[in-house]
Design an enzyme around this catalytic site. Structure first.
Site, PDB file in Angstrom:
ATOM      1  N   GLY B 161       0.753  -1.161  -0.119  1.00  0.00           N
ATOM      2  CA  GLY B 161       0.020   0.019  -0.205  1.00  0.00           C
ATOM      3  C   GLY B 161       1.077   1.372   0.006  1.00  0.00           C
ATOM      4  O   GLY B 161       2.083   1.258   0.484  1.00  0.00           O
ATOM      5  N   CYS B 162       0.235   2.311  -0.367  1.00  0.00           N
ATOM      6  CA  CYS B 162       0.925   3.539  -0.406  1.00  0.00           C
ATOM      7  C   CYS B 162       1.502   4.077   0.846  1.00  0.00           C
ATOM      8  O   CYS B 162       2.837   4.374   1.212  1.00  0.00           O
ATOM      9  CB  CYS B 162       0.247   4.840  -1.207  1.00  0.00           C
ATOM     10  SG  CYS B 162      -1.420   5.013  -0.193  1.00  0.00           S
ATOM     11  N   TYR B 163       0.631   4.191   1.925  1.00  0.00           N
ATOM     12  CA  TYR B 163       1.077   4.304   3.265  1.00  0.00           C
ATOM     13  C   TYR B 163       2.062   3.398   3.972  1.00  0.00           C
ATOM     14  O   TYR B 163       3.087   3.911   4.411  1.00  0.00           O
ATOM     15  CB  TYR B 163      -0.076   4.673   4.330  1.00  0.00           C
ATOM     16  CG  TYR B 163      -0.820   5.690   4.122  1.00  0.00           C
ATOM     17  CD1 TYR B 163      -0.411   6.831   4.190  1.00  0.00           C
ATOM     18  CD2 TYR B 163      -2.358   5.686   3.998  1.00  0.00           C
ATOM     19  CE1 TYR B 163      -1.261   8.052   3.953  1.00  0.00           C
ATOM     20  CE2 TYR B 163      -3.195   6.719   3.948  1.00  0.00           C
ATOM     21  CZ  TYR B 163      -2.590   7.995   4.004  1.00  0.00           C
ATOM     22  OH  TYR B 163      -3.541   9.052   3.792  1.00  0.00           O
ATOM     23  N   THR B 165       4.137   1.571   2.258  1.00  0.00           N
ATOM     24  CA  THR B 165       5.509   2.245   1.516  1.00  0.00           C
ATOM     25  C   THR B 165       6.321   3.087   2.406  1.00  0.00           C
ATOM     26  O   THR B 165       7.497   2.607   2.669  1.00  0.00           O
ATOM     27  CB  THR B 165       5.458   2.303  -0.025  1.00  0.00           C
ATOM     28  OG1 THR B 165       4.786   1.096  -0.548  1.00  0.00           O
ATOM     29  CG2 THR B 165       6.781   2.589  -0.474  1.00  0.00           C
ATOM     30  N   ALA B 166       5.890   4.098   2.515  1.00  0.00           N
ATOM     31  CA  ALA B 166       6.556   5.196   3.125  1.00  0.00           C
ATOM     32  C   ALA B 166       6.777   4.973   4.417  1.00  0.00           C
ATOM     33  O   ALA B 166       8.027   5.132   5.083  1.00  0.00           O
ATOM     34  CB  ALA B 166       5.600   6.545   3.005  1.00  0.00           C
TER      35      ALA B 166
END
Lengths: 354, 354, 354, 354
Positions: B161-163, B165-166
């Site tokens: 997921g995008c969150y 990943t960061a």
């Protein structure tokens, strides 16, 4: 008290002057004072912009008020005004306030010069010596939700910073319990908090479609939050990180509190409800969560709370308009308390949404 | 391995199809694959938009690629492709993947269906039964910085997921130490993360000049972050709160770590430097702090670290483009690893700034 | 020709330097040239920022290119480069170009110094004397759609302004008919067109949620558009009004043409189709209308046309990315033509949407 | 007149209801009416959102007004109200107005149903038959600057569209001269003009950092502008093109007038000054040019004029807040005129800037 002595000179209106009228806080003071029922705007003073017409500097005022920005002659400002509102960069206020007080004016300083009660701490964070340390004790921290009882008699009010306003209001109901707790305040602000001066930091093309943290662990609002929380309770271990968000107005402070496991759910909510009930500008959102836009242009501080059952962390989110509750609106709220007006006078406007 | 068998049919180019090509992740896959030296785009499939020309749905592609969005016929997609990239809402992928694998295609799923390795946890957070639980063990979590060694042989990759990943990249260098630590991830995202479907949540007038927290403590990316961190170390006590920021692209994750007081400064920085050295898309900012714009349109993850001497808290900030490193770019990075290409193939474009 | 002489020194790569590398056009040149197959970046020169690392000035370049911004020593730049690209404020280029040409470098000037072919007109609009009037005749106006045949042999190319690029391309197919016609160009630009220098005009809080016309009837791009249109046909009566839009990139030029009643519908559309067919970066939208975002980060100019049956007015809308087709991308297109490369070399990147 | 009869029932306050209170115009009516000294808000009616609390639909109103959105029962609304304000999609108002008038309520319709005085033209542009054509003659076009003399006795007021408000005010001082002239109105609007309903057109990721023309030559506000201009003078040849700008509020109309060569400079300026002097919400900027932000949240229309000596073209730029002077504010201005209040009652708030 000086203002009492002066109250002979003006019948029902309080004479108010604004210094720093060419900045965003200054303009917001003018916008709000234009609809204040008990205020007469006397002088609008400015630095570089002095001599210009207000409506040339801020065309939104055309047709509403016609005034030439005057020089910041402190003795004249003090003499002609019951209250002077200072929207100045830090460092300038501490030079002006003694003269204003000498002229029997009362002062609300929207800058940082009188917020910290220790001159040494001021020097640590602001990098200059304090030139009026003898006034630090007298200065009242102008958070009405905290100091409503002493503000009516204050001569000098230090209006809170924008971040501290949101952060402290988010934590105030449990501040007495925070001794030994660990608190993270992750704060996000619109760009107007940086003032009107052009810089790379506020360049549209650098800010738009961009997001960043800045002054991580080194922002000057950190000791201000710490001092106020410590004055209420033991003072938590605090980490404060501000972020710059591509919007003009608004601050959202997301606060994470660890170490209050003993605080029951009912008492937690009850404490926040109690604040919202006694504070006219604090709204507790029982279901939803705050969004800055719902406070836009108004003096409200919206608060939402959640508790993580797994980690015991309490999450409190607070939203304000940084130029109103975070600056000019709160200054007027303080003015109202100082002058015995209804605390909400001139601050009735509903938020502008969308 | 199936793809090896198929490699006879195509000389040097890998045949790739995209499902969900009418969404933002799908469009970003197409944008990036257009400049990929080793990929032949076979099918672009879509749901409601099937039958339309790609350039009518996404006018940016006019003159660059001409293709009709086809139906999502899984057996045909699987048969004609070496790798199928799925940009689908959760729930759809788990129905499609078995058929794709049966057709000897390899799969990168950009959605959430195969990220959690427990079907029960999936049901807890996504609210539906998992229809292909037998594949959860086989699915490789497609964070190349973590799983670069097993991705080359993976049949099924769950793109993070995008969150996560960061957030995970921000914590990865110290993840093995986090057992017992307390971690707050305060994450902020642009609006494109919500996809292309119109809703009140993504209405311009509701988002612009606004900022809010959402899904506080209840976001589906929480167990994903927890699972990955736990797989590396003991797993911290984690609090995750996402925010919606008025910008289109970009995620900034500000991570607060308490309880690593024993970790020396040199080792702390050394661990992050080591990640940046071995991971081609991780950049450690030694002086400054990350800003999302510096990663715009690129596959980079920028990281900055600070330590609060007073409280012992470590603050790590990570920035990505949610549609690239947070979705399509990382999927292509995974594709590259799966196919034995240079890991950066097709991902050389510099960030678009300003 | 000089560049031929120099071609001995470098095998296949053309040696290119950029002056003004700390500005937005400069950074965009670097971004695009990084993926150019036939270019070697030699010097990146800057004024105030000289001596700093490129990646400190523009963190997006970290890990992609490591270079110290050097002083603008024209003779050295000229000596070491086959082509020098100038991203400088007007006034600086005309001082530098003679020296660069003397050193046998060829030049693409992205500023306004060599766009007007009359020194007197230059003085009228730019307020200073032209210091190199003898070069005005030689300078080729770098709009490839117009001057593709002479650009290959040009020593000095005046890259068009951002507004003129969109405006002229919108009118080019009918420019020969415009003598006696009346044309209004209502143009709208993002903020990056104003460059990276901080000013009140580009201050986020002044631009965001705001829209205004500026330089009404007095913008320096007016004589540039007039000159080019006049060179093709009789030259229309032209009114040009630019507007500042709260976005970073993009120009939309809406052109209103009166007095072409005799032009048949088929011929009108046919002329635009012909341009789109021969010009690799012009896209004619047969159905929809251009939007700036569909060109974001790319060298495309999208055009749509409508005709008002009631008034006979032809409305042409053109969209570009002001930093690419309106500046750096077009400069590279010119470079490609000057050096005999494929006109699209280094310019293949698809627009970044959303 | 009905309202006179009803004025017995309420002492000093006029009873006002709002239909369509869950839309942006509805919310803006509530925001402004909250500070109106002579209005009692009776019913707030809504369609899909009926039954919900106003503060749940619009959290900005928490603590300011507590009201349940009621059903749109027209006879009840009409019976209980002196004036009903309709913020409805076109088509709904014409069904409701006869019933409201029968119940002796007066009506201000913020939608398009009663703006055109020909049922045939209405059908041409709105695509449906008009169900109350008998009221078209009676309906007064609610542009107070034009119809201030007849509005006091109007039963049914058609509040102007947002684009026509800005466009007509820009041209009103010279409208009597426009017969035979040629006029281009290039108008730009923020997104809130499209209402609160979610759609791809208003999706943040599609609008942000984007700019486009839409409904070129086919927008429904075209015949409205034509009709009003024709009613004052001969009626110009008009071309109207709207654009969507990435901001929430604000309309800027840039008007180009050809064919008024005989109009002297003094008379031109004199005519605009005369309008500004008699119209409390029109501000003529003698030096600068209008910007939408200077009208934000207020009922002002700011106007600037320029004349091109070379082509004889007159350029007039007008800026408004589309939700205030372009909708709710103007409706209240009409209400004030209808009820004999000061025309600026409830509309004193200064623009919110920045």
């Amino acid at each position: 008290m000086s203002s009492a002595a002066k109250s002979i000179d003006h019948s029902s209106l309080v004479r108010v002057s604004v210094a720093g009228a060419s900045g965003y806080s200054g303009a917001e003071l003018v916008r709000l004072l234009l609809s204040h029922p008990h205020v007469e705007l006397v002088h609008l003073a400015a630095g570089e912009q002095r001599g210009r017409e207000l409506e040339d500097v801020f065309p939104q005022f055309q047709g509403l008020i016609s005034r030439t920005l005057c020089e910041t002659d402190w003795s004249r400002l003090g003499r002609d005004s019951d209250v002077v509102l200072l929207g100045l960069p830090h460092g300038l206020s501490m030079a002006a306030v003694p003269e204003l007080l000498d002229a029997d004016a009362r002062v609300v300083d929207l800058g940082g010069d009188f917020r910290l009660n220790s001159a040494a701490t001021y020097t640590d964070w602001y990098g200059v010596e304090h030139s009026a340390p003898e006034l630090l004790d007298e200065a009242v921290y102008g958070l009405p939700e905290l100091n409503f009882s002493v503000l009516p008699t204050a001569r000098l009010v230090a209006n809170p910073g924008c971040y501290p306003t949101a952060s402290i209001l988010a934590l105030l109901p449990i501040a007495d319990l925070l001794g030994g707790a660990h608190v993270v305040v992750d704060a996000k602000s619109g760009v107007s908090g940086a003032g009107r001066k052009a810089s790379m930091t506020t360049h549209f093309s650098e800010v738009n479609e961009n997001l960043k943290a800045y002054s991580v662990l080194t922002h000057r609002h950190t000791p201000e939050i710490e001092q106020v929380l410590a004055s209420v309770g033991g003072g938590p271990s605090l980490v404060f990180v501000p972020h710059l968000v591509p919007m003009t107005r608004g601050i959202l402070a997301t606060c994470y509190v660890h170490g209050l496991d003993g605080l029951g759910e009912d008492e937690l909510v009850g404490r926040y409800r109690a604040l919202a009930e006694r504070a006219p500008f604090v709204r507790l959102l029982e279901e939803g969560l705050p969004q800055t836009k719902a406070t836009y242009g108004s003096n409200f501080c919206d608060i939402g709370i959640r508790r993580d059952s797994k980690t015991g962390t309490i999450v409190v989110v607070a939203a304000i308009d940084n130029l109103v509750k975070g600056a000019a609106g709160q200054a007027i709220e303080n003015l109202n308390l100082m002058c015995g007006f209804d605390r909400t006078a001139g601050l009735h406007g509903a938020p502008v949404f969308p």
